[in-house]
Design an enzyme around this catalytic site. Structure first.
Site, short mmCIF file in Angstrom:
data_model
loop_
_atom_site.label_atom_id
_atom_site.label_comp_id
_atom_site.label_asym_id
_atom_site.label_seq_id
_atom_site.Cartn_x
_atom_site.Cartn_y
_atom_site.Cartn_z
N THR A 1 93.92 30.60 42.37
CA THR A 1 94.56 30.15 41.13
C THR A 1 95.88 29.41 41.41
O THR A 1 96.30 28.59 40.59
CB THR A 1 94.81 31.33 40.18
OG1 THR A 1 95.39 32.42 40.92
CG2 THR A 1 93.51 31.80 39.56
N TYR B 1 91.69 36.80 29.72
CA TYR B 1 91.66 36.68 28.26
C TYR B 1 90.65 37.62 27.59
O TYR B 1 90.94 38.24 26.58
CB TYR B 1 91.41 35.22 27.81
CG TYR B 1 91.53 35.06 26.29
CD1 TYR B 1 92.78 34.93 25.71
CD2 TYR B 1 90.42 35.08 25.47
CE1 TYR B 1 92.93 34.83 24.34
CE2 TYR B 1 90.55 34.98 24.09
CZ TYR B 1 91.80 34.85 23.53
OH TYR B 1 91.93 34.76 22.17
N TYR C 1 89.97 40.40 43.01
CA TYR C 1 91.37 39.97 42.85
C TYR C 1 91.88 40.54 41.55
O TYR C 1 91.49 40.12 40.46
CB TYR C 1 91.45 38.44 42.87
CG TYR C 1 92.84 37.87 42.70
CD1 TYR C 1 93.99 38.65 42.84
CD2 TYR C 1 93.02 36.52 42.41
CE1 TYR C 1 95.26 38.11 42.69
CE2 TYR C 1 94.29 35.96 42.27
CZ TYR C 1 95.40 36.77 42.41
OH TYR C 1 96.66 36.23 42.26
N ARG D 1 98.31 38.17 34.92
CA ARG D 1 97.69 36.89 34.54
C ARG D 1 96.46 37.10 33.67
O ARG D 1 96.19 36.30 32.76
CB ARG D 1 97.28 36.14 35.81
CG ARG D 1 98.44 35.69 36.68
CD ARG D 1 98.86 34.27 36.33
NE ARG D 1 99.86 33.75 37.24
CZ ARG D 1 100.22 32.50 37.30
NH1 ARG D 1 99.66 31.58 36.53
NH2 ARG D 1 101.16 32.10 38.14
N LYS E 1 92.25 41.84 46.78
CA LYS E 1 93.63 41.35 46.74
C LYS E 1 94.27 42.06 45.56
O LYS E 1 93.92 41.81 44.40
CB LYS E 1 93.66 39.83 46.56
CG LYS E 1 95.06 39.25 46.41
CD LYS E 1 95.02 37.74 46.14
CE LYS E 1 96.42 37.18 45.92
NZ LYS E 1 96.38 35.72 45.60
N ILE F 1 97.54 37.91 50.82
CA ILE F 1 97.24 36.53 50.47
C ILE F 1 98.45 36.02 49.71
O ILE F 1 98.76 36.50 48.63
CB ILE F 1 95.94 36.40 49.65
CG1 ILE F 1 94.74 36.82 50.51
CG2 ILE F 1 95.76 34.96 49.16
CD1 ILE F 1 93.42 36.86 49.77
#
Length: 293
Positions: A49, A112, A138, A143, A167, A209
């Site tokens: 991202t 979302y 992830y 986010r 992650k 990462i």
């Protein structure tokens, strides 16, 4: 060699450089790839991202993935990001993107939609079945709007064959420690928070990462290597100098902050696709002084 051995250390979530007309700057991308590899990263993550993937077309993503393989040329492993909130579409993309030279697929949790923990489990189970390469979960609730709980992470690790690691970017140290305590032996756990990498490695994580490794690869990768060797005094000395950098990179937006730093380093033009815009002038000035200092 196991995935944990191959992805131990620092992976860098590459930015996508643009020209002034907002087309992809492949000349700059070549330079970035060489810069981070020369800087000591253990592997590269393309189309995460941080690469502004929500604003890239499928064709652009495919081209960038193929270009990255060619420019990396086997020097370090490559992980490919394939994430989103449409499970059926991602299932198709896993068969469409060129993943033959990837070591693994990093897939951000659905954003979302805010699915339940069972919805997250079933989402990743479908992706794992469709993926030709191991899947790295992830978890980035800041986010996506939904945390992937430790219980769901561990259930996926134990019950779904092609789920190989995570992650973890929840910032919840108690959750991270629970995952590290109970993970299966094959399950990779890396940080997704630059500022927390040192303490999380101290708790048992296998590396990170990173966003900051785009701009400060030498210092950051050395800090991570020292941490993995349990040389924490030396690692802390490096990390102490990087803390102000972390704060600046994430003060307004990622990847606007790291792109501002890379601009100051002469690596890229300071261009982003809307809705992301460059950092404010006062922050750019602070980043300038930090990078040049």
């Amino acid at each position: 060699m196991s995935l944990i051995q191959q992805l131990r250390g620092t992976g860098v979530a590459l930015v996508t450089p643009f020209t002034s007309d907002l087309s992809i700057d492949y000349t700059a991308l070549t330079g970035i790839i060489d810069f981070v590899i020369d800087g000591g990263v253990e592997y590269i993550v393309t189309m995460g991202t941080t690469g502004e993937t929500p604003t890239l077309s499928k064709e652009e993503k495919k081209d960038i993935i193929q270009f990255t393989y060619e420019k990396v040329a086997g020097r370090v492993p490559v992980v490919v990001g394939v994430g989103g909130n449409n499970t059926a579409e991602l299932e198709k993309e896993l068969g469409w993107f060129p993943l033959d030279k990837a070591i693994a697929v990093l897939s951000a949790s659905p954003y979302y939609s805010k699915p339940s923990q069972e919805g997250l489990f079933q989402h990743y189970k479908v992706l794992a079945a469709a993926s030709p390469k191991p899947i790295l979960l992830y978890n980035v609730p800041g986010r996506t709007g939904r945390n992937l709980s430790a219980a769901t992470t561990l259930r996926l690790a134990r019950e779904v064959k092609n789920i190989a690691g995570i992650k973890e970017a929840s910032g919840d140290m108690a959750q991270c420690m629970e995952i590290l305590r109970d993970r299966p032996g094959h399950f990779l756990v890396v940080s997704g928070d630059d500022a927390l990498a040192l303490p999380q490695i101290a708790c048992g994580m296998d590396g990170i990462i990173s966003v900051a490794a785009n701009s400060f690869p030498k210092a950051f990768t050395e800090m991570v290597r020292l941490s993995l060797k349990h040389q924490f005094r030396e690692a802390k000395a490096l990390n102490d100098r990087l803390i102000a950098g972390y704060e600046l990179l994430f003060a307004e937006n990622n990847p606007a902050g790291v792109k501002a730093a890379m601009y100051e380093l002469g690596l890229i033009g300071n261009y982003l696709r809307l809705p992301v815009v460059p950092v404010s002038e006062p922050l750019q000035e602070k980043i300038h002084h930090y990078v040049k200092g």
